[in-house]
Design an enzyme around this catalytic site. Structure first.
Site, PDB file in Angstrom:
ATOM      1  N   ASP A 137      -5.958  20.142 -13.217  1.00  0.00           N
ATOM      2  CA  ASP A 137      -6.234  18.827 -13.792  1.00  0.00           C
ATOM      3  C   ASP A 137      -5.719  18.851 -15.229  1.00  0.00           C
ATOM      4  O   ASP A 137      -6.268  19.546 -16.083  1.00  0.00           O
ATOM      5  CB  ASP A 137      -7.745  18.550 -13.734  1.00  0.00           C
ATOM      6  CG  ASP A 137      -8.098  17.148 -14.210  1.00  0.00           C
ATOM      7  OD1 ASP A 137      -7.371  16.609 -15.081  1.00  0.00           O
ATOM      8  OD2 ASP A 137      -9.105  16.595 -13.740  1.00  0.00           O
ATOM      9  N   ARG A 146       0.845  -1.203   0.000  1.00  0.00           N
ATOM     10  CA  ARG A 146       0.000   0.000   0.000  1.00  0.00           C
ATOM     11  C   ARG A 146       0.877   1.248   0.000  1.00  0.00           C
ATOM     12  O   ARG A 146       0.547   2.256  -0.599  1.00  0.00           O
ATOM     13  CB  ARG A 146      -0.953   0.010   1.198  1.00  0.00           C
ATOM     14  CG  ARG A 146      -1.669   1.356   1.356  1.00  0.00           C
ATOM     15  CD  ARG A 146      -2.973   1.322   2.155  1.00  0.00           C
ATOM     16  NE  ARG A 146      -2.998   0.371   3.234  1.00  0.00           N
ATOM     17  CZ  ARG A 146      -2.385   0.528   4.424  1.00  0.00           C
ATOM     18  NH1 ARG A 146      -1.686   1.620   4.687  1.00  0.00           N
ATOM     19  NH2 ARG A 146      -2.477  -0.404   5.337  1.00  0.00           N
ATOM     20  N   TYR A 204     -14.890  18.057 -15.014  1.00  0.00           N
ATOM     21  CA  TYR A 204     -15.286  16.655 -15.166  1.00  0.00           C
ATOM     22  C   TYR A 204     -16.467  16.379 -14.212  1.00  0.00           C
ATOM     23  O   TYR A 204     -16.436  16.784 -13.042  1.00  0.00           O
ATOM     24  CB  TYR A 204     -14.088  15.781 -14.823  1.00  0.00           C
ATOM     25  CG  TYR A 204     -14.378  14.311 -14.836  1.00  0.00           C
ATOM     26  CD1 TYR A 204     -14.616  13.645 -16.029  1.00  0.00           C
ATOM     27  CD2 TYR A 204     -14.427  13.593 -13.657  1.00  0.00           C
ATOM     28  CE1 TYR A 204     -14.895  12.296 -16.043  1.00  0.00           C
ATOM     29  CE2 TYR A 204     -14.694  12.231 -13.663  1.00  0.00           C
ATOM     30  CZ  TYR A 204     -14.929  11.595 -14.853  1.00  0.00           C
ATOM     31  OH  TYR A 204     -15.203  10.261 -14.871  1.00  0.00           O
ATOM     32  N   LYS A 255      -6.836   7.932 -18.809  1.00  0.00           N
ATOM     33  CA  LYS A 255      -7.084   8.523 -20.118  1.00  0.00           C
ATOM     34  C   LYS A 255      -5.803   8.454 -20.955  1.00  0.00           C
ATOM     35  O   LYS A 255      -5.311   7.380 -21.217  1.00  0.00           O
ATOM     36  CB  LYS A 255      -7.613   9.946 -19.922  1.00  0.00           C
ATOM     37  CG  LYS A 255      -8.733  10.045 -18.866  1.00  0.00           C
ATOM     38  CD  LYS A 255      -9.989   9.298 -19.208  1.00  0.00           C
ATOM     39  CE  LYS A 255     -10.975   9.182 -18.049  1.00  0.00           C
ATOM     40  NZ  LYS A 255     -11.348  10.409 -17.367  1.00  0.00           N
TER      41      LYS A 255
HETATM   42  C1  LIG Z   1     -11.844  10.820 -16.131  1.00  0.00           C
HETATM   43  C2  LIG Z   1     -11.453  12.108 -15.522  1.00  0.00           C
HETATM   44  C3  LIG Z   1     -11.283  12.233 -14.141  1.00  0.00           C
HETATM   45  C4  LIG Z   1     -11.544  11.091 -13.198  1.00  0.00           C
HETATM   46  O1  LIG Z   1     -10.630  10.060 -13.385  1.00  0.00           O
HETATM   47  P1  LIG Z   1     -10.977   8.472 -13.182  1.00  0.00           P
HETATM   48  O2  LIG Z   1      -9.706   7.829 -13.562  1.00  0.00           O
HETATM   49  O3  LIG Z   1     -12.138   8.163 -14.069  1.00  0.00           O
HETATM   50  O4  LIG Z   1     -11.332   8.305 -11.742  1.00  0.00           O
HETATM   51  C5  LIG Z   1     -10.872  13.461 -13.641  1.00  0.00           C
HETATM   52  N1  LIG Z   1     -10.665  14.517 -14.456  1.00  0.00           N
HETATM   53  C6  LIG Z   1     -10.826  14.435 -15.787  1.00  0.00           C
HETATM   54  C7  LIG Z   1     -10.580  15.634 -16.651  1.00  0.00           C
HETATM   55  C8  LIG Z   1     -11.232  13.237 -16.369  1.00  0.00           C
HETATM   56  O5  LIG Z   1     -11.410  13.156 -17.691  1.00  0.00           O
END
Ligand SMILES: *Cc1c(COP(=O)(O)O)cnc(C)c1O
Length: 404
Positions: A195, A71, A123, A220
């Site tokens: 982000d 962890r 998001y 992503k």
């Molecule tokens: C998908 C996404 C998230 C969340 O991420 P997960 O891996 O689905 O938990 C946060 N910010 C953006 C811009 C995203 O596209």
């Protein structure tokens, strides 16, 4: 290594020689970051959750070296964290089991009564976290159009603990000035978190523009193959690094070694993939503009997009996400039902082109008024442009729009 917070920084510090290597080389070569008795070229996958302490010194109540429990850290996750840290130019990186786990951990930094200012368009899962969980924890959260500097300055007046920004935003593709926002956030005593999921460090480095923390959904583009969930926090400041490392290993949503190995593998082609996502998106966006039943095309790579110049000033590209509107809600539904190469599915940043219906998928939890205010209506579609032949994508959308 291990669970002590003294190990907040990435443990295998980048050598001067490594820091001088180009972006693509740093995506690929990790041998300095692991010691493998078999001398494998590719980083080994360690699945063990426990590590033998034989030979380690016990000093001051701590075991002085080595990994102890998965962890907290594993050799495989550490290679990935070192790589993402280097690509973003950070002080440290912590890998999580999803992007949401990363954002939830970041929000453990704050205390009841703290004020957080966020981009107005985020998001959908992030909005849900803030509304359904963070507010309950006593945070005040104010959303503002962060592409409007004066509005953001006004929202920060009176002080804040954090300014949380997405740029470009999801799904309306508004572009915010990261360096200017960093200056405003710091004046207000807030840390700036960006982000960077949409553009990735290949096109944009928020830490180099003054941000304190970068957030990623590694699910992503970083992994890039629609087959792993992952998230990252990259910190520019040693004090934040230490806190985030401590919070991540304590709350526990760290990334599994297998998934870390998969993302390390995916990252090796990040530069190639991002170039192709972008060239495909430019071709598709340009064509969509001329297509029947298309009311507007929103892609920062188009020269007349309001964020086009800013995107180029603060980064080097526009990514592969396109939002467009059809002339009627029926046309939008027809496109979703008719595409054959593109897949009607949530998510983004992978090899396959995905088409999403924000009003009923990613942004379904927003109220009707919120959706209307953001222009997220029944005509809006979002495309994550994949790596297929651009002609096949254009032909696919042509046949889907033709029948409207
Ligand atoms: C998908 C996404 C998230 C969340 O991420 P997960 O891996 O689905 O938990 C946060 N910010 C953006 C811009 C995203 O596209």
């Amino acid at each position: 290594m291990g669970c002590s917070t003294g190990s907040a920084r990435n443990t295998v510090a980048e050598t001067a020689e490594e820091a001088n290597l180009g972006f693509a080389t740093r995506c690929i070569h990790h041998r300095a970051h692991f010691a493998d008795p078999a001398h494998s070229v590719v980083e080994p996958l360690y699945l063990s959750t426990a590590f033998d302490h034989a030979g380690s010194k016990i000093e001051g109540g701590h075991i002085s070296n080595g990994y102890d429990y998965a962890r907290c850290q594993t050799p495989t996750r550490e290679v990935l964290e070192d790589t993402v840290c280097s690509l973003e130019g950070g002080d440290s990186c912590v890998a999580f089991s999803s992007g949401m786990a990363a954002i939830a951990c970041l929000f453990e930094l704050f205390a009841p009564g703290d004020r957080i200012v966020t981009s107005w368009d985020l998001y959908g899962g992030t909005i849900r976290l803030f509304d359904a969980v963070s507010r309950k924890n006593g945070y005040t959260i104010d959303a503002v159009d962060t592409s409007d500097l004066d509005a953001t300055r006004a929202a920060l007046a009176g002080g804040a603990a954090c300014l949380f920004v997405e740029t470009p935003t999801n799904p309306t593709m508004a572009v915010s000035d990261i360096a200017a926002l960093a200056a405003e956030a710091h004046k207000a005593g807030a840390l700036l978190a960006v982000d960077n999921t949409f553009l990735t460090p290949y096109f944009q480095n928020p830490l180099k523009l003054g941000a304190d923390v970068v957030v990623h959904s590694g699910t992503k583009y970083l992994n890039g193959h629609n087959d792993v969930l992952a998230g990252f926090l990259v910190s520019a400041r040693p004090d934040l690094s230490e806190k985030l490392r401590y919070l991540s290993m304590t709350t526990g949503a760290t990334l599994s070694s297998f998934d870390a190995w998969m993302v390390t593998r995916g990252l090796k082609t990040l530069p190639l993939r991002m170039e192709r996502h972008q060239s495909n998106a430019l071709a598709l966006a340009g064509w969509l503009r001329t297509a029947p039943h298309v009311a507007y095309v929103n892609y920062p790579g188009l020269a007349d997009h309001p964020g086009h110049d800013l995107c180029l000033r603060q980064g080097s590209g526009f990514g592969g996400m396109i939002t467009f509107g059809t002339d009627t809600p029926e046309a939008a539904r027809h496109v979703l039902a008719s595409v054959k190469v593109a897949v009607f599915a949530e998510s983004l940043g992978g090899t396959e082109t995905l088409i999403t219906y924000p009003a009923v998928q990613t942004h379904a939890d927003l109220s009707e008024e919120e959706r209307q205010a953001k222009g997220i209506d029944a005509c809006m579609l979002r495309i994550s442009v994949g790596l297929e032949d651009p002609d096949d994508l254009i032909a696919d959308f042509a046949q889907a729009l033709e029948g409207c």
